[in-house]
Each structure stands twice: as C-alpha cells, then as structure tokens.
Design a protein around this motif. Structure first.
Motif, PDB file in Angstrom:
ATOM      1  N   GLU A   1      35.136  37.647  36.140  1.00 50.99           N
ATOM      2  CA  GLU A   1      34.723  37.111  37.439  1.00 50.99           C
ATOM      3  C   GLU A   1      35.769  37.398  38.519  1.00 50.99           C
ATOM      4  O   GLU A   1      35.441  37.753  39.652  1.00 50.99           O
TER       5      GLU A   1
ATOM      6  N   ASN B   1      32.013  30.171  44.457  1.00 48.73           N
ATOM      7  CA  ASN B   1      31.424  30.032  43.126  1.00 48.73           C
ATOM      8  C   ASN B   1      32.469  30.210  42.032  1.00 48.73           C
ATOM      9  O   ASN B   1      32.457  29.498  41.027  1.00 48.73           O
ATOM     10  N   VAL B   2      33.381  31.161  42.248  1.00 49.05           N
ATOM     11  CA  VAL B   2      34.430  31.389  41.251  1.00 49.05           C
ATOM     12  C   VAL B   2      35.359  30.178  41.214  1.00 49.05           C
ATOM     13  O   VAL B   2      35.734  29.704  40.135  1.00 49.05           O
TER      14      VAL B   2
ATOM     15  N   LEU C   1      35.462  39.506  41.861  1.00 43.98           N
ATOM     16  CA  LEU C   1      35.833  38.906  43.139  1.00 43.98           C
ATOM     17  C   LEU C   1      36.787  39.821  43.900  1.00 43.98           C
ATOM     18  O   LEU C   1      36.672  39.982  45.118  1.00 43.98           O
TER      19      LEU C   1
ATOM     20  N   GLU D   1      24.822  32.410  37.097  1.00 42.76           N
ATOM     21  CA  GLU D   1      24.752  33.116  38.383  1.00 42.76           C
ATOM     22  C   GLU D   1      23.681  34.201  38.345  1.00 42.76           C
ATOM     23  O   GLU D   1      22.813  34.272  39.207  1.00 42.76           O
TER      24      GLU D   1
ATOM     25  N   VAL E   1      26.674  43.945  38.153  1.00 44.12           N
ATOM     26  CA  VAL E   1      27.964  43.553  37.569  1.00 44.12           C
ATOM     27  C   VAL E   1      28.817  44.788  37.271  1.00 44.12           C
ATOM     28  O   VAL E   1      30.033  44.772  37.391  1.00 44.12           O
TER      29      VAL E   1
ATOM     30  N   TRP F   1      31.793  34.483  47.957  1.00 45.24           N
ATOM     31  CA  TRP F   1      31.590  34.288  46.521  1.00 45.24           C
ATOM     32  C   TRP F   1      32.752  33.578  45.846  1.00 45.24           C
ATOM     33  O   TRP F   1      32.621  33.023  44.759  1.00 45.24           O
TER      34      TRP F   1
ATOM     35  N   ARG G   1      29.463  29.676  35.795  1.00 42.34           N
ATOM     36  CA  ARG G   1      29.305  30.650  34.699  1.00 42.34           C
ATOM     37  C   ARG G   1      28.523  31.860  35.202  1.00 42.34           C
ATOM     38  O   ARG G   1      27.516  31.706  35.891  1.00 42.34           O
ATOM     39  N   LEU G   2      28.992  33.041  34.828  1.00 36.49           N
ATOM     40  CA  LEU G   2      28.347  34.263  35.308  1.00 36.49           C
ATOM     41  C   LEU G   2      26.903  34.363  34.826  1.00 36.49           C
ATOM     42  O   LEU G   2      26.023  34.831  35.535  1.00 36.49           O
TER      43      LEU G   2
ATOM     44  N   GLY H   1      30.191  40.978  32.339  1.00 38.36           N
ATOM     45  CA  GLY H   1      31.039  40.328  33.341  1.00 38.36           C
ATOM     46  C   GLY H   1      31.824  39.145  32.820  1.00 38.36           C
ATOM     47  O   GLY H   1      32.635  38.571  33.552  1.00 38.36           O
ATOM     48  N   GLN H   2      31.571  38.770  31.559  1.00 35.34           N
ATOM     49  CA  GLN H   2      32.239  37.593  30.985  1.00 35.34           C
ATOM     50  C   GLN H   2      33.754  37.717  31.098  1.00 35.34           C
ATOM     51  O   GLN H   2      34.342  38.686  30.616  1.00 35.34           O
TER      52      GLN H   2
END
Lengths: 272, 525
Positions: free
Chosen positions: B514, B360-361, B518, B370, B426, B357, B366-367, B510-511
């Motif tokens: 991330e 993606n980060v 992770l 996702e 999340v 993952w 953007r969560l 989750g904003q």
C-alpha cells in the motif's frame, strides 16, 4: 492552570517506567534520489507530551512524520508507536494514531459531515459512535453550520479544522500534526489550540511540526530542532531553551542569520 | 506563445509542433474541400456556408468556456493586476486571439472559403470583406465571452461545469457528424428513413442559420457570387456593425472585470446519508469506499467527465452500426460492447484519488476491501449505463428472448474487464492530475496517455477473449429459443468469476504494498 496541569501529567508519565514512549524513532533515514532528506534520526516522545518538531523549510520534518506514521517507507531505521513497530504491524499501529498533513489533500467532494462518516467507517467504528462524535466535533470546531457544505468549498482554516476532526474522530493515542497552524486565522488557531490542549489533558500525545517558534514555545513541553535532516537539539522545552528564547536557540543551532539581509535599498523608493 | 512553448520544455514543444501540423493539415484539407462549393448550386452553397460559419463562430464562442478547464493564460483576473486600461488591453488581446491551433485552422478554412466562393471582379473584393468580417466576428465573440466569464473563474461550481462541458461538446460534435453521415448515406440508400429525416433536418436548419448573425457573411458571399453587390455589401456591413457592437460590449466587460472582485463559490448540499441502505450489508470499509466512489461519480468533475466519455465510447459505435436498421434477432448481443468498453476504462481505479488516498492508508484500510468496493461501485454505475442500451437493443430487435444472452454477454464482458482492470490498477497505477484551478486536462505526465490506453486495450482484448464462449454459445443456439437462458447463466458465471478472481489477484499483488502504491500515486501535484 492548563499549562501546570499538563506539565504535572507529563512528569507523572515520565516517572512510570512500564509505559513505553508514545513515539520512539531510531536511526531513521530517507533519501530522495541522491538527496538525503532525513539522516539517522532518533527521537523519543514521552506519552502525554505536547511535542514540537521545529526546523526551517526542507529540514525533513514532514518526511519524518510521514515515515513515523507509516505513509513513507524509510531507507533504514525503525519507528514505533506506543511500543508497536510501525512497519511490522501497520494496521494495528494506525489504529493508535491520527494524522493531519500539511497539504490537506482530503476527499473534498464530500461534505464535512460525510468526510467524518467516511473516516469513521474506514476505521471500522460503529455508525452511532461516528454520528455522535461527528456532531460534537463539528460543534466544538465551529463547523456545524457548514456540515453539509462540500469540503472543496471550505476556507483554509475550515479545512484544517475538518482535517483535525477526522484525525481525532477515533480518539487516537498519538496525534501527528504537520504545520497545523499555518495559513490559519487567529480565531481558528485558538480553537485548534484549545482542542489540542484538551486532548493532551485527557492523556493523548501530540507531535506537531512547525517553523513558527512562538507557537511551539507557547504550547510544547518537549521540542526537537531539525536541520538538514538531522536533529540538532531535543528534549524537554525548558532544557533545550536553557533560559533563553527558543528562537535564539533555533538560529544558533541551524546556523541561520537572525539579522536583516543586505541590499534591496531600491525597495525604499516609490515605483513611479 | 514563445514563453508558453519554453515553459513546456522539449516534449511540450514537440506536442505543440504536432498540434500545429495537425491543425494546419486539417485546416488545409477543409479549405481544399471548400473549393467544391463552386460545383454546388447557389442555394446549396449558401446553406453549406451558413452552416459552416455558424459552426466556426460557435466554436470561437465556446472556446473560452472549454478553456476555463484547461488554459488560464490571458485571463482577465490575471491581467487586472497590471496597470492597464481597457483601450490598452484590447488590441493586444485581439491580436493574441488568433495565435494558436484554432487561429491557423480558421485562417486556412476561410482562405478555402474565399477561393471556393469568390467570383472575379468587384465581387471578389466584397467576398474578401465578408471573409474578413467573419474573422473579426469570431475573434471578438471569443474575447467577449472570455472576458464576461472571467468573473466566474473563482466559482468552483462553474469550473466543474466547464470541465463537464468538454465531453458534452465532443458528444454534440460526434452526434452532428453522425447526422451528417446519415444525410450522405441517404444518397446511397434512399429507403433509409433516418437518413432522409437527417438530410431534411440539415437543410431546414441551414435555411434558418443563414438569417442568424453568423450566417450573414454567407449571404454576403452568395450575393457577391450572384452579382448582387449591393446586397452583399449590406450583409457584410451588418456583420461589421454587429462586430462593432460586440467590441463595445467587450470594452464594458473589461471595465467591469477590472473593477469587480471574484466571488468564490460555497454552496450547501442536500443532506443525505453517505452510505445508501443497500451497501450496509457490507463491512464498514467497503461501505465507506463504495459510497465515496458513488458520490464522486457525480461530484468530481474529472470522474464525471471520464464516466461520460466512457459511456459515449460505449454508445457511439452503436450509432454507426447499420445493424440497427436490420431488426436482427441477434441485435441485443451488441450490448456486450458497451459493457466491455466501460469495464476496460477502469484500469486505474486509484488514479483520481491519488492526492487524497493517504487518508485510506493512514486509516489502515485493507486493500482487498478497497478494490472490492471500488469495482462494485464501478459495476453499479456500469449497470446504469448499460441497461438503457440493452433495453433499446431488445426493443429494436423485437426479440424479448434476446435479453437473456445479451445480459449474459454484458455480465461476462463487464465482470471480467472490471476484474482485470482492478489488477491493472494495482500493477500499474498512475496519478491523474488533481482537479485544481487549471483543470483535469492540463499537467498530465508525459506518457500517461499511452500507459492508460495500453492497459485499457490489453484489458479489453483479454476480457473479450474470456467472455467469447458466451457469444459462441448464444450464436449456436436458435436466436428466439428459451435455451438462450444457458448463455445468461454462463455469462453470469464468467462475469462473477472474472470479477472475484480479478479482485483477489489485485489484492494479492498489492498486499503489503500500500505504501509503495501511495508513493507512486503521491506524485500527483
């Protein structure tokens, strides 16, 4: 010829006062539990440099790279890429950098071609640009014949190359590579080296970690030596070396013994 | 074994002890039930024994296939490193084979079989010979298959298939139990057609199985019980001869495994565009993540096994409902259950991607994109699972109007559970172990099962509550009335709203977190 061109370019870049450094790290600190991994680390990587971060295993190289690329939150300190703070504008900064991690954990149930498309779309690149660049990267990195093979079935060298392709796809300004030459055969090593040299000639900055002194000495114009989470020497490679071999400086600074260990005489006998 | 338990640590030791208690209890119970064989007629006893022994030998044969996904101790590719010849390896491997849960269960079962079948006198000795021959056949078959498959361990495609075999076998066993259940039910409800058919199939199958090798010991036991000692001896001798042949074959397989290098797999894949056409209307990041999810639904053995498992969980209870025979006009409403179960299984959307993952980060995904993409992909797979159930239920009910409220209920239950599942993903993410050499079912962190089950159950109950107005409305309205379209509309509205709200809640939660997500997910090793 290539070395000379690169050094001239770096010198020129260093003389331009308006351009911010490619990477600026100030007082970065990180502990895992009670064990400090990185301690008050500060570094400057000039734009266009081929920067080698060397140190023994556990020196904190990977942790430093992860914090600098916004993948690990530091306990203290700050990092910026091309003048943009990593933690106040993470999305904007990530557009500027490419990353190849040491453990190469990729979405390996995608084929090489699919993985590039995936990365390109995540970076919101137009599909036709993704397609064209992917084809070119696969050709240059000698992966064209394996473009439809799942990455899980790639060899270690192929995985490094596809990961490098993913990191380069969006033409980042700074490329972070964690042990890019480890477990890679000589042919793949030469391919990766050539691609990286071409990248820096185009103005890109490479920051890579390694514990192979010969590779760092051959490629880098700037180096930093890390030990126990601290930078013990940093600067232009020639200055750090001071006319000696980098390996000697490394052993001197990290306090390791260059001589052979004592004992194990029984290894000289056959096991009958 | 002692080394294995030490390596597991205190929690693992408790798990092993619990496993032995379970295997011992279950084996003891099964063995005790076999005492009932004495009360059956000779033909029924022989048929039952033949079926049981076939199941037992097959279990031992399939063990190595399933163990490819979970256990790599005593692999030939590891043992080949030692300077040992086949004759030195075989006794040790054979003695190690019955050590463990399976061995304990088998021994208890066979003791029960002996106690339930053996007559007094010379017949008892012959029965003991038959039971021991069965044990030898089980162990030898297991070792032969294990050795023969060792060369395939290096092939990724084979390991993937083995992982998939675990839920498939579980499904087959479940289906067998359902069939047996039907056969017993027929005694209570002689009129049930499926039940009569099930019992007929069971008897016909058993009468064939007794003539196949795993059924020979059953013949030996039946003959000993009937006093036909010569026939009993012949059947046991045939089993022993077969076992000796398998031992010889096993010896050859060890020789081959010791001298043959493993071949790694590397197959090409049929080229298709990563992003299907219908996804291209969405933003690029949504396209990428959703397309990857859909690819992984089939290509990642862990995801595939989980999808199959949750589909089975969705289907299995339907098989047990007597309502399926009623032809009730309300029958299609049962489609709400699989939708609920499938949606609630998605409470850890990032778990399978834990190790990768970071990609993606690092790309600044953007969560919100996702979560939206992942839930949309899950909904797509869910549709593939639910639609056949819905069609079957409507067909059984002979009520085509029933499609409307059933689709509405499934949409509400599925949409809300997927939305709530996104938020749970999340809120409490955890990594699933990577699909490495040892497989998906090994190395899971302590307490992960409980965390996953807790989130899934909470999501299921919450979603059921929110979707319940659709069910109530449908039950209030006449079953065959076109007004049932109202339930469809209400269900769609609740489902879409639940999905969107869930995605928004997850994204808001989750904003900016991330990197913390992770950090939690990166503990996968």
């Amino acid at each position: 010829m290539v070395e000379g061109q690169r050094r001239r370019k770096v010198t020129t870049a260093a003389k331009a006062p308006a351009e911010p450094p490619a990477v600026l790290i100030e007082g970065l600190r990180k502990s895992f539990g009670r064990k400090p991994a990185v301690v008050d680390l500060s570094l400057v990587v000039p734009a266009g440099a081929f920067f080698g971060l060397v140190g023994p295993n556990g020196a904190g190289k990977s942790t430093t790279l992860r914090m600098t690329t916004g993948l690990l939150r530091p306990d203290a300190g700050r990092a910026s890429i091309c003048g943009q703070d990593v933690w106040s504008d993470p999305v904007g900064v990530k557009a500027l950098l490419g990353l190849l991690t040491e453990d190469l954990r990729l979405f390996d149930r995608l084929s090489g071609s699919e993985l590039l498309t995936y990365n390109g779309l995540l970076r919101q690149m137009p599909p036709e640009v993704i397609r064209a660049r992917s084809e070119e990267l696969l050709e240059v990195l000698d992966l064209a014949g394996a473009r439809h093979t799942l990455v899980v079935d790639y060899s270690q060298g192929m995985r490094k190359k596809i990961a490098l392709a993913c990191a380069l796809l969006h033409a980042p300004r700074v490329l972070f590579l964690d042990e890019p030459f480890e477990s890679v055969d000589p042919v793949s090593t030469r391919t990766i080296r050539t691609v990286l040299q071409r990248y820096t000639l185009g103005g890109g900055t490479v920051v890579f970690s390694s514990h192979v002194m010969e590779t760092v000495e051959r490629l880098c114009d700037h180096v930093a030596i890390m030990s126990a989470g601290r930078v013990v020497a940093a600067g232009p490679a020639d200055e750090v070396r001071g006319g000696r071999r980098l390996e000697e400086i490394f052993f001197e600074r990290v306090g390791a013994r260059p001589d052979a260990p004592q004992g194990l005489e029984w290894l000289a006998t056959s096991s009958d | 074994m002692r080394g294995g338990i030490r390596a597991l640590g205190p929690r693992g030791s408790v798990a092993v002890l619990a496993g032995f208690l379970f295997a011992g209890g279950f084996g003891g119970l099964a063995g005790a039930l076999l005492l009932y064989l004495r009360r059956l007629g000779p033909a029924a006893a022989e048929n039952s024994t033949a079926t049981l022994l076939t199941f037992l030998v097959l279990s031992w044969a399939l063990g190595p296939v399933l163990a490819l996904a979970s256990d790599n101790t005593l692999d030939m590719d590891s043992l080949a490193l030692f300077p040992l010849r086949a004759a030195q390896l075989m006794p040790g491997l054979l003695l190690a084979a019955p050590v463990g849960f399976g061995g304990l269960f088998t021994v208890l079962l066979l003791v029960g079989l002996l106690a339930g079948s053996a007559p007094l006198g010379a017949g008892a000795v012959l029965s003991l010979v038959a039971v021991l021959a069965t044990l030898a056949l089980c162990l030898t078959t297991s070792r032969l298959v294990s050795t023969a498959l060792s060369a395939l361990r290096g092939r990724r495609t084979w390991r993937d298939m083995a992982l998939f075999a675990v839920p498939l076998v579980a499904l087959a066993v479940n289906a067998g139990i359902q069939l047996a259940n039907r056969a017993f039910v027929s005694r209570v409800e002689p009129g049930a057609h499926v039940a009569v058919w099930g019992r007929g199939v069971a008897v016909a199958t058993a009468s064939v199985l007794r003539w196949l090798p795993p059924g020979w010991p059953a013949q030996a036991l039946a003959a000993a019980r009937a006093g036909d000692l010569l026939r009993s001896l012949a059947a046991s001798a045939a089993t022993v001869a077969l076992t000796a042949t398998l031992v010889w074959w096993w010896w050859l397989a060890i020789q081959k495994a010791n001298t043959t290098a493993m071949v790694a797999s590397g197959t090409g894949h049929r080229h298709r565009q990563l992003v299907p056409g219908w996804l291209r209307v969405f933003p690029a990041q949504v396209q990428a993540v959703a397309a990857k999810e859909l690819r992984y639904a089939w290509r990642d053995p862990r995801v595939r096994a989980t999808m199959l498992g949750s589909s089975a969980a969705a289907f299995a209870p339907l098989l047990s409902f007597q309502a399926l025979h009623t032809g009730s006009a309300r029958l299609p409403l049962l489609a709400g259950w699989p939708a609920l179960a499938f949606g609630a299984a998605g409470t850890n959307l990032f778990g399978f991607d834990a190790a990768s993952w970071w990609t993606n980060v690092a790309a600044g995904t953007r969560l919100r994109a996702e979560v939206f993409a992942r839930t949309m992909a899950r909904m797509t797979v869910g549709l593939v699972v639910i639609l056949p159930v819905l069609g079957l239920l409507v067909w059984l009910s002979h009520n085509w109007i029933g499609l409307l409220p059933a689709a509405g209920l499934a949409a509400a239950a599925g949409g809300v559970s997927i939305g709530l599942g996104a938020r749970a993903s999340v809120k409490t993410p955890f990594p699933y172990p990577p699909a490495g050499r040892s497989g998906v079912f090994s190395g899971a962190g302590a307490g992960q099962g409980a965390a996953a089950a807790g989130a899934a159950l909470g999501t299921m109950f919450g979603s059921a509550l929110i979707a319940s107005p659709v069910l109530i409305l449908s039950l209030v309205l006449p079953a065959r009335s076109p007004a049932q379209a109202l339930a469809l509309l209400l269900g769609l509205a609740i489902g879409v709203a639940g999905w969107i709200v869930g995605v928004r809640l997850a994204a808001t939660l989750g904003q900016g977190r991330e990197v913390d997500l992770l950090a939690v997910l990166s503990t996968a090793r």
